[in-house]
Motif scaffolding. Structure first.
Motif, PDB file in Angstrom:
ATOM      1  N   GLN A   1       3.836  75.799  52.651  1.00 36.10           N
ATOM      2  CA  GLN A   1       3.687  77.197  52.247  1.00 36.10           C
ATOM      3  C   GLN A   1       3.826  77.456  50.646  1.00 36.10           C
ATOM      4  O   GLN A   1       3.422  78.371  50.191  1.00 36.10           O
ATOM      5  CB  GLN A   1       4.924  77.802  52.934  1.00 36.10           C
TER       6      GLN A   1
ATOM      7  N   GLN B   1      12.154  84.519  54.190  1.00 36.01           N
ATOM      8  CA  GLN B   1      12.155  83.491  55.590  1.00 36.01           C
ATOM      9  C   GLN B   1      13.432  83.064  55.885  1.00 36.01           C
ATOM     10  O   GLN B   1      13.853  82.744  56.968  1.00 36.01           O
ATOM     11  CB  GLN B   1      11.087  82.664  55.628  1.00 36.01           C
ATOM     12  N   VAL B   2      13.917  82.492  54.776  1.00 36.47           N
ATOM     13  CA  VAL B   2      15.123  81.720  54.915  1.00 36.47           C
ATOM     14  C   VAL B   2      16.147  82.515  55.070  1.00 36.47           C
ATOM     15  O   VAL B   2      16.974  82.238  56.106  1.00 36.47           O
ATOM     16  CB  VAL B   2      15.558  81.057  53.356  1.00 36.47           C
TER      17      VAL B   2
ATOM     18  N   LYS C   1      16.311  83.220  58.765  1.00 34.45           N
ATOM     19  CA  LYS C   1      16.815  82.249  59.426  1.00 34.45           C
ATOM     20  C   LYS C   1      18.297  82.173  59.396  1.00 34.45           C
ATOM     21  O   LYS C   1      19.033  81.645  60.505  1.00 34.45           O
ATOM     22  CB  LYS C   1      15.943  80.954  59.345  1.00 34.45           C
TER      23      LYS C   1
ATOM     24  N   SER D   1      13.877  74.211  56.694  1.00 36.48           N
ATOM     25  CA  SER D   1      13.183  74.544  57.881  1.00 36.48           C
ATOM     26  C   SER D   1      11.665  75.186  57.413  1.00 36.48           C
ATOM     27  O   SER D   1      11.066  75.446  58.259  1.00 36.48           O
ATOM     28  CB  SER D   1      13.893  75.392  58.768  1.00 36.48           C
ATOM     29  N   ILE D   2      11.608  75.407  56.189  1.00 35.14           N
ATOM     30  CA  ILE D   2      10.152  76.227  55.997  1.00 35.14           C
ATOM     31  C   ILE D   2       9.385  74.944  55.244  1.00 35.14           C
ATOM     32  O   ILE D   2       9.627  74.167  54.670  1.00 35.14           O
ATOM     33  CB  ILE D   2      10.525  76.995  54.533  1.00 35.14           C
TER      34      ILE D   2
ATOM     35  N   ILE E   1       9.206  82.508  50.363  1.00 34.90           N
ATOM     36  CA  ILE E   1      10.209  81.606  50.771  1.00 34.90           C
ATOM     37  C   ILE E   1      11.661  82.133  51.301  1.00 34.90           C
ATOM     38  O   ILE E   1      12.204  82.012  52.360  1.00 34.90           O
ATOM     39  CB  ILE E   1      10.483  80.374  49.991  1.00 34.90           C
TER      40      ILE E   1
END
Length: 224
Positions: A123, A145-146, A149, A118-119, A142
């Protein structure tokens, strides 16, 4: 057909309740450690499944498939009895911890893989253009953010790990269920002991959910 004259003896449970609390702490300890170890391995497995390195990818795929498509009880038996056939004798505690870590890693790897997908790929390129190494990009850009989520699925996996520790009683581990089996066999007050144990599992699960919400609020300002 029904014995409506059953006499409850709650004091029998109360007298040994401190022992049950100690066993509950062992349950929580195994669940938390298996999640920590599982999450660490899962990050590498999720990346490995998408890797161009054939060996890394194969190991990741085999691990994930075995963890997700075989019973957790079978994995515990393999860690305790299976390895014993080769002269590797693990204690019940270590065997259950290893098996649940193996299982958690497989499930979390797929969860994380969805998070990584989904990233936006831009980036990575943007971070590298700023002079960051690939490792630094994953660590600081990364992965945070993961994890945000997939926070709720990780919480659900934690509850699952907590409940699956009960399988440890089948290899002699004295976590909450194992200790309950031991204690109730001395008094034969089966209903009282198992009811109290069920309530304890319920309370522990709710405490984990509450703690996860508080942690989410602190880390993500309530946005998770």
């Amino acid at each position: 057909m029904f014995d409506f004259e059953y006499s409850f003896h709650w004091l029998t449970v109360w007298h040994v309740f401190p022992e049950m609390l100690s066993a509950a702490l062992v349950t929580i300890q195994v669940a938390v450690l298996s999640m920590i170890f599982g999450l660490i391995v899962a990050i590498f497995l999720s990346l490995g499944k998408e890797s161009e390195n054939e060996i890394f990818r194969t190991v990741s795929v085999v691990w994930i498939e075995l963890a997700r498509n075989t019973p957790a009880l079978f994995q515990i038996y393999m860690a305790y009895f299976g390895l014993g056939s080769f002269g590797i004798h693990l204690s019940p505690y270590i065997a259950v911890l290893a098996a649940l870590s193996f299982n958690n890693a497989g499930y979390l790897a797929e969860t994380l893989r969805g998070g990584f997908a989904s990233i936006p790929h831009t980036q990575m390129a943007s971070s590298r253009s700023l002079g960051m190494t690939k490792f630094q990009t994953y660590r600081y850009v990364i992965v945070p953010q993961v994890l945000r989520k997939v926070y709720h699925p990780i919480t659900n996996q934690m509850i699952w790990a907590l409940l699956m520790t009960s399988l440890g009683t089948l290899v002699g581990m004295l976590e909450l269920t194992g200790k309950t089996d031991q204690l109730q066999s001395l008094s034969f007050r089966t209903f009282e002991f198992y009811l109290v144990t069920a309530v304890m599992y319920f309370v522990m699960a709710k405490i984990i959910l509450l703690a996860s919400r508080l942690l989410a609020y602190k880390l993500f300002k309530g946005d998770v």
